[in-house]
Motif scaffolding. Structure first.
Motif, PDB file in Angstrom:
ATOM      1  N   GLN A 178      -5.176   7.168   8.658  1.00  0.00           N
ATOM      2  CA  GLN A 178      -4.884   8.323   7.827  1.00  0.00           C
ATOM      3  C   GLN A 178      -4.403   9.491   8.683  1.00  0.00           C
ATOM      4  OE1 GLN A 178      -7.733   9.305   4.748  1.00  0.00           O
ATOM      5  NE2 GLN A 178      -8.737   7.324   4.945  1.00  0.00           N
ATOM      6  N   LEU A 179      -5.035   9.684   9.851  1.00  0.00           N
ATOM      7  CA  LEU A 179      -4.656  10.767  10.740  1.00  0.00           C
ATOM      8  C   LEU A 179      -3.240  10.563  11.271  1.00  0.00           C
ATOM      9  CD1 LEU A 179      -5.608  13.353  12.119  1.00  0.00           C
ATOM     10  CD2 LEU A 179      -6.464  11.952  14.008  1.00  0.00           C
ATOM     11  N   THR A 193      -3.773  17.888  -5.138  1.00  0.00           N
ATOM     12  CA  THR A 193      -3.092  17.757  -3.837  1.00  0.00           C
ATOM     13  C   THR A 193      -3.813  16.822  -2.884  1.00  0.00           C
ATOM     14  OG1 THR A 193      -4.151  19.644  -2.693  1.00  0.00           O
ATOM     15  CG2 THR A 193      -2.231  20.117  -4.076  1.00  0.00           C
ATOM     16  N   GLU A 194      -4.806  16.067  -3.390  1.00  0.00           N
ATOM     17  CA  GLU A 194      -5.457  15.070  -2.547  1.00  0.00           C
ATOM     18  C   GLU A 194      -4.521  13.875  -2.360  1.00  0.00           C
ATOM     19  OE1 GLU A 194      -8.910  14.079  -4.709  1.00  0.00           O
ATOM     20  OE2 GLU A 194      -9.840  16.046  -4.515  1.00  0.00           O
ATOM     21  N   LEU A 195      -4.670  13.200  -1.238  1.00  0.00           N
ATOM     22  CA  LEU A 195      -3.858  12.030  -0.946  1.00  0.00           C
ATOM     23  C   LEU A 195      -4.705  10.781  -1.157  1.00  0.00           C
ATOM     24  CD1 LEU A 195      -0.939  11.549   0.034  1.00  0.00           C
ATOM     25  CD2 LEU A 195      -1.854  11.308   2.340  1.00  0.00           C
ATOM     26  N   ASN A 201       0.843  -1.196   0.000  1.00  0.00           N
ATOM     27  CA  ASN A 201       0.000   0.000   0.000  1.00  0.00           C
ATOM     28  C   ASN A 201       0.879   1.248   0.000  1.00  0.00           C
ATOM     29  OD1 ASN A 201      -2.219  -1.696   0.137  1.00  0.00           O
ATOM     30  ND2 ASN A 201      -2.438  -1.485   2.355  1.00  0.00           N
ATOM     31  N   LEU A 202       0.628   2.131  -0.945  1.00  0.00           N
ATOM     32  CA  LEU A 202       1.385   3.373  -1.069  1.00  0.00           C
ATOM     33  C   LEU A 202       0.422   4.547  -1.180  1.00  0.00           C
ATOM     34  CD1 LEU A 202       4.018   2.238  -3.746  1.00  0.00           C
ATOM     35  CD2 LEU A 202       4.357   2.389  -1.270  1.00  0.00           C
ATOM     36  N   ARG A 203       0.913   5.729  -0.830  1.00  0.00           N
ATOM     37  CA  ARG A 203       0.110   6.941  -0.929  1.00  0.00           C
ATOM     38  C   ARG A 203       0.495   7.726  -2.182  1.00  0.00           C
ATOM     39  NH1 ARG A 203       1.769   9.118   4.802  1.00  0.00           N
ATOM     40  NH2 ARG A 203       3.565   7.869   4.182  1.00  0.00           N
ATOM     41  N   GLN A 253     -11.240   2.521   2.257  1.00  0.00           N
ATOM     42  CA  GLN A 253     -11.126   1.357   3.130  1.00  0.00           C
ATOM     43  C   GLN A 253     -10.120   1.567   4.263  1.00  0.00           C
ATOM     44  OE1 GLN A 253     -10.343  -2.132   0.706  1.00  0.00           O
ATOM     45  NE2 GLN A 253     -11.429  -1.204  -1.012  1.00  0.00           N
ATOM     46  N   VAL A 254      -9.301   2.616   4.152  1.00  0.00           N
ATOM     47  CA  VAL A 254      -8.281   2.877   5.164  1.00  0.00           C
ATOM     48  C   VAL A 254      -8.927   3.583   6.349  1.00  0.00           C
ATOM     49  CG1 VAL A 254      -6.117   4.072   5.667  1.00  0.00           C
ATOM     50  CG2 VAL A 254      -6.468   2.994   3.432  1.00  0.00           C
TER      51      VAL A 254
END
Length: 264
Positions: free
Chosen positions: A128-129, A96-98, A88-90, A122-123
């Motif tokens: 995410q925080l 500029t959305e992730l 899983n990668l960002r 699903q994350v």
């Protein structure tokens, strides 16, 4: 699998199949170094970039900076003979959305094939925080200044300081946080301590940010002029919870302190 078959048909030089662009997933073909050779419309939806603007660019440029080393490790592993890599990668969308993406990477001829599935929904929110906080912490720790949060007492008891405090003061963050033996007030030059205290209290009474210069006593015994900018942090009921701000080195001794100019 259908998606790999559709991608291989495109790579084989056959006519571009409608299935290739219709698949609800991003498919990309990379060379051995990770540069983009081909992709479907799913890639444009995921990245927000037109394909023609992405061709021959390093795929790692579209990743969150913290995930680029992971990507390089994946490329290295396949280069060493590993058949597949899944992780899983960002990804950074053009707006500029992730985006959190499940990446499946396999070798194909002299290059690589990858499927990119957007799993952002699903994350868990807490994951995410945590990632955002980790990114912010890494950014702050790389700056040549000290970001802090402290209590409003005579010791300026620190609850958080960024790693830049070592370069600024010569002391590590661990030495300054919740320390009774080494308080931040002790690092302020004795001639400046009362002035700093009163300047902060005056700003709090007026519900405004504060900014002033003073001298720090560093770990090596030297004195250093610094500039501090900060503000009070309050609860929803208006109760003062503490202070947060930033302290940075000021080049050369100031000719006039900001708080004096403001009428302190």
């Amino acid at each position: 699998m259908r998606l790999w078959r559709a991608l291989r048909e495109v790579l084989s030089g056959r006519r571009r199949s409608p299935d290739f662009d219709a698949l609800p997933i991003a498919l990309v073909h990379l060379d051995a170094t990770g540069a983009l050779r081909q992709a479907n419309q799913g890639w444009e939806q995921l990245s927000g970039h037109r394909l023609r603007d992405c061709l021959h660019l390093d795929h790692g440029e579209f990743l969150h900076i913290e995930d680029r080393p992971v990507w390089q490790q994946a490329l290295h592993g396949l280069g060493e003979g590993r058949a597949t890599w899944v992780g899983n990668l960002r990804y950074l969308h053009r707006r500029t959305e992730l985006r959190w993406v499940e990446v499946r990477l396999v070798r194909h001829g002299d290059g690589l094939l990858a499927s990119l599935a957007d799993i952002t929904a699903q994350v868990p929110e807490h994951q995410q925080l945590q990632a955002r906080h980790r990114s912010l912490s890494n950014l702050l720790d790389g700056l040549p200044l000290m970001v802090y949060r402290c209590r409003n007492n005579r010791s300026w008891s620190m609850e958080y300081v960024s790693a830049g405090c070592r370069e600024l003061t010569g002391y590590s963050a661990q030495r300054l946080v919740d320390s009774h033996s080494l308080t931040f007030n002790a690092l302020i030059h004795p001639a400046d301590r009362e002035r700093v205290w009163h300047a902060v209290q005056q700003a709090l009474r007026e519900s405004r940010p504060f900014a002033f210069d003073y001298r720090l006593l560093c770990a090596d015994g030297s004195e250093k002029w610094v500039r501090e900018r900060g503000r009070g942090i309050y609860s929803d009921l208006g109760e003062l919870l503490g202070l947060e701000g930033v302290v940075m080195e000021r080049g050369g001794e100031p000719t006039r302190l900001e708080e004096v100019a403001a009428g302190f």
